[in-house]
Design a protein around this motif. Sequence first.
Motif, PDB file in Angstrom:
ATOM      1  N   ARG A 145       1.301  -1.578   0.262  1.00 42.08           N
ATOM      2  CA  ARG A 145      -0.519  -0.020  -0.016  1.00 42.08           C
ATOM      3  C   ARG A 145       1.153   1.119   0.025  1.00 42.08           C
ATOM      4  O   ARG A 145       2.022   1.300   0.838  1.00 42.08           O
ATOM      5  CB  ARG A 145      -1.144   0.095   1.444  1.00 42.08           C
ATOM      6  N   GLY A 146       0.386   2.385  -1.292  1.00 44.16           N
ATOM      7  CA  GLY A 146       1.650   3.279  -0.579  1.00 44.16           C
ATOM      8  C   GLY A 146       0.640   4.334   0.168  1.00 44.16           C
ATOM      9  O   GLY A 146      -0.598   4.689   0.493  1.00 44.16           O
ATOM     10  N   VAL A 147       1.732   4.531   1.111  1.00 39.23           N
ATOM     11  CA  VAL A 147       0.937   5.247   1.620  1.00 39.23           C
ATOM     12  C   VAL A 147       2.214   7.114   2.137  1.00 39.23           C
ATOM     13  O   VAL A 147       3.498   7.067   1.624  1.00 39.23           O
ATOM     14  CB  VAL A 147       2.251   4.735   3.413  1.00 39.23           C
ATOM     15  N   VAL A 148       1.320   7.582   2.487  1.00 41.59           N
ATOM     16  CA  VAL A 148       1.511   9.703   1.983  1.00 41.59           C
ATOM     17  C   VAL A 148       2.717  10.120   3.134  1.00 41.59           C
ATOM     18  O   VAL A 148       1.950   9.980   4.353  1.00 41.59           O
ATOM     19  CB  VAL A 148       0.002  10.524   1.870  1.00 41.59           C
ATOM     20  N   ARG A 333       0.396   9.715   8.713  1.00 39.56           N
ATOM     21  CA  ARG A 333       0.634   9.675   7.642  1.00 39.56           C
ATOM     22  C   ARG A 333      -1.224   9.399   7.126  1.00 39.56           C
ATOM     23  O   ARG A 333      -1.805   8.741   7.321  1.00 39.56           O
ATOM     24  CB  ARG A 333       1.490   8.741   6.946  1.00 39.56           C
ATOM     25  N   GLU A 334      -1.163   9.365   5.441  1.00 39.34           N
ATOM     26  CA  GLU A 334      -2.555   9.101   4.745  1.00 39.34           C
ATOM     27  C   GLU A 334      -2.348   8.196   3.959  1.00 39.34           C
ATOM     28  O   GLU A 334      -0.305   7.818   3.614  1.00 39.34           O
ATOM     29  CB  GLU A 334      -3.074  10.312   4.332  1.00 39.34           C
ATOM     30  N   LEU A 335      -3.158   6.877   3.665  1.00 42.00           N
ATOM     31  CA  LEU A 335      -2.529   6.032   2.415  1.00 42.00           C
ATOM     32  C   LEU A 335      -3.124   6.932   0.994  1.00 42.00           C
ATOM     33  O   LEU A 335      -4.502   7.410   0.797  1.00 42.00           O
ATOM     34  CB  LEU A 335      -4.188   4.979   2.822  1.00 42.00           C
ATOM     35  N   LEU A 336      -1.981   6.367   0.237  1.00 42.42           N
ATOM     36  CA  LEU A 336      -2.853   7.460  -1.150  1.00 42.42           C
ATOM     37  C   LEU A 336      -4.116   7.141  -2.305  1.00 42.42           C
ATOM     38  O   LEU A 336      -4.574   5.825  -1.769  1.00 42.42           O
ATOM     39  CB  LEU A 336      -0.955   6.327  -2.400  1.00 42.42           C
ATOM     40  N   VAL A 341      -4.651   6.497   7.940  1.00 46.46           N
ATOM     41  CA  VAL A 341      -5.167   5.341   7.882  1.00 46.46           C
ATOM     42  C   VAL A 341      -5.532   5.629   9.383  1.00 46.46           C
ATOM     43  O   VAL A 341      -5.903   6.022   9.470  1.00 46.46           O
ATOM     44  CB  VAL A 341      -2.696   4.924   8.142  1.00 46.46           C
ATOM     45  N   GLU A 342      -5.523   4.266  10.308  1.00 47.83           N
ATOM     46  CA  GLU A 342      -6.055   3.779  10.899  1.00 47.83           C
ATOM     47  C   GLU A 342      -5.711   4.732  12.221  1.00 47.83           C
ATOM     48  O   GLU A 342      -4.915   4.578  12.849  1.00 47.83           O
ATOM     49  CB  GLU A 342      -6.686   2.254  11.212  1.00 47.83           C
TER      50      GLU A 342
END
Length: 552
Positions: A145-148, A333-336, A341-342
């Motif tokens: 998964r891409g994490v920003v 961080r966020e998922l792309l 994220v949780e």
Amino acid sequence: MRTVPDLLRQSARLVPDRPAIVLDGGETLTFAELDARSNAFARGLRERGVGHGDRVALALGGAAWPRYATAYFATLKLGAVALLTGARFGEDELARIVAGYRVAHVVRPGDDLGAGQPAGPLVAAVAPGDAAEVVFTSGTTDRPRGVVATHANLLRAQVAWPSAVRANQPCAHALPVGSVAAQAVLLNCVGGQHTLLAQAAFTVPGFTAMVARERAVTVCLVPAMGHWLVRAAPGEATPMPSVKGVSFSGAPLPVPIMADLATVFPKAAFHNFYTSTETYPARVATRFDPARPEAVGRPVGSSAVRVTGPGGAELPPGEAGEVWLRAGGAPPRELLDAGPVEVAGGWTRTGDLGYVDAGGTLYLTGRASDVVIVGGFNVSTGRVEQILSRHPAVAEAAVCGTGHPVLGEIVAAFVVLRPGGADATTAADLRRFAAEHLTRPEVPAVVRIVDDLPRNEAGKVVKRELPAAPVEFAEPETGLERDLAAVWAEVLGTAAVGTTDNFFEIGGDSLAATRIAATARERLGVDVDTIAVLEAPTVAELARYILEREAR
């Protein structure tokens, strides 16, 4: 510091002629050269239509570290977002990423977008809250998964960056481009004015030679590299006395070999850093302590850790549950293209299981996804791996579940022995050792000794690729073995049972064990009970148990 490129600009101003990136056997860039070349490269990207917020995939491997660093800082100087694909993805997967995530440009080996471009300072509007990079999860159990991460998130890794000239402490590593650990080393070296020594792909002779030649002061490894150093052929892993600190990340410390590593790094302190792609810069660290070898450590700086139960409530010290991390002052961080994220109240789920002791030190017991359900009992593979690794002959172990027609799953262990351990240690020895420390459902029904474990480019074990070939059939040799094999075959409803067939693998459970014990006592007149059948799970072991008992 406002943005990540400010780290490079400051170091280029303070120590312009100091080497910033040294590729073993390849190119060297000073801080001034890295700053200038990334300016020119950024202008080349802009000519190709890349602008603020656009996504640039950096499909560059370890052999292109100087080019990678140049392209990375160039992308961020434009306010664009660097997708750290590295060399891990094949063309089909890279094409999926490019199409699915609307990538504006892909940088490949040999691309020199800065050729002919001015190298002077670049003006672009970049803010701390802008997205800076996308790191892809390791994908050991599922699709990456891409994490920003934003600029502010990345800069929070240190409370303050040096604003005056600092002594150089060269740092050597062979971490894969695009991993969280490699990014941390890159930014820490660039911001801290240290030379980054990169090996394209880890080899023991090459790494030790680079460390000696460049007089590295710190070394960053994944545990697999520690195993390779210890297991190297004589003369390959020469001692590295210049190294004062060795840091491990990416997986728990290789506890069984730490004493051996002390001979490779005779003057170094060993540290372990624990984080994840989703939670960084929140992290936990410790200096290795033989009295508490499995301790992961305590939170670093403004980081915090907590452990929660099934309902989300925080658990008291000593109780195992889900591990969460929080980085104070750092945006999560966020998922792309998928949102946050949780996160709950600033806390981010790691996906790991563990507990904290009364002093706040974290211990891990496994992954939340690495639970094997054996006849209704939840078994943490991490705990089984820890126990097996305590055996003096074991270098490392990987544990997973494998299907079983009655119990649903059983525990399977794949073990790499220390040099010389294969001469005296058998799978049965390891299973007996495990039985002394684990509950019955936790004891591996299958133990296989292997030469190595399958890994991804970050050195993490890929459990879905663990070998699962059946054990070859072994004919009973003695009269007692033939009689016992006949009883097992009758009770288990199979045509034939070999002397090394595992009771659990061929359909055994506690009820079948009771029937086998009763039939053997009645028909063969031997002194055996249900526990003996469960603890001696092959015909050969049960026959040996009976003979030893009769000889007393």
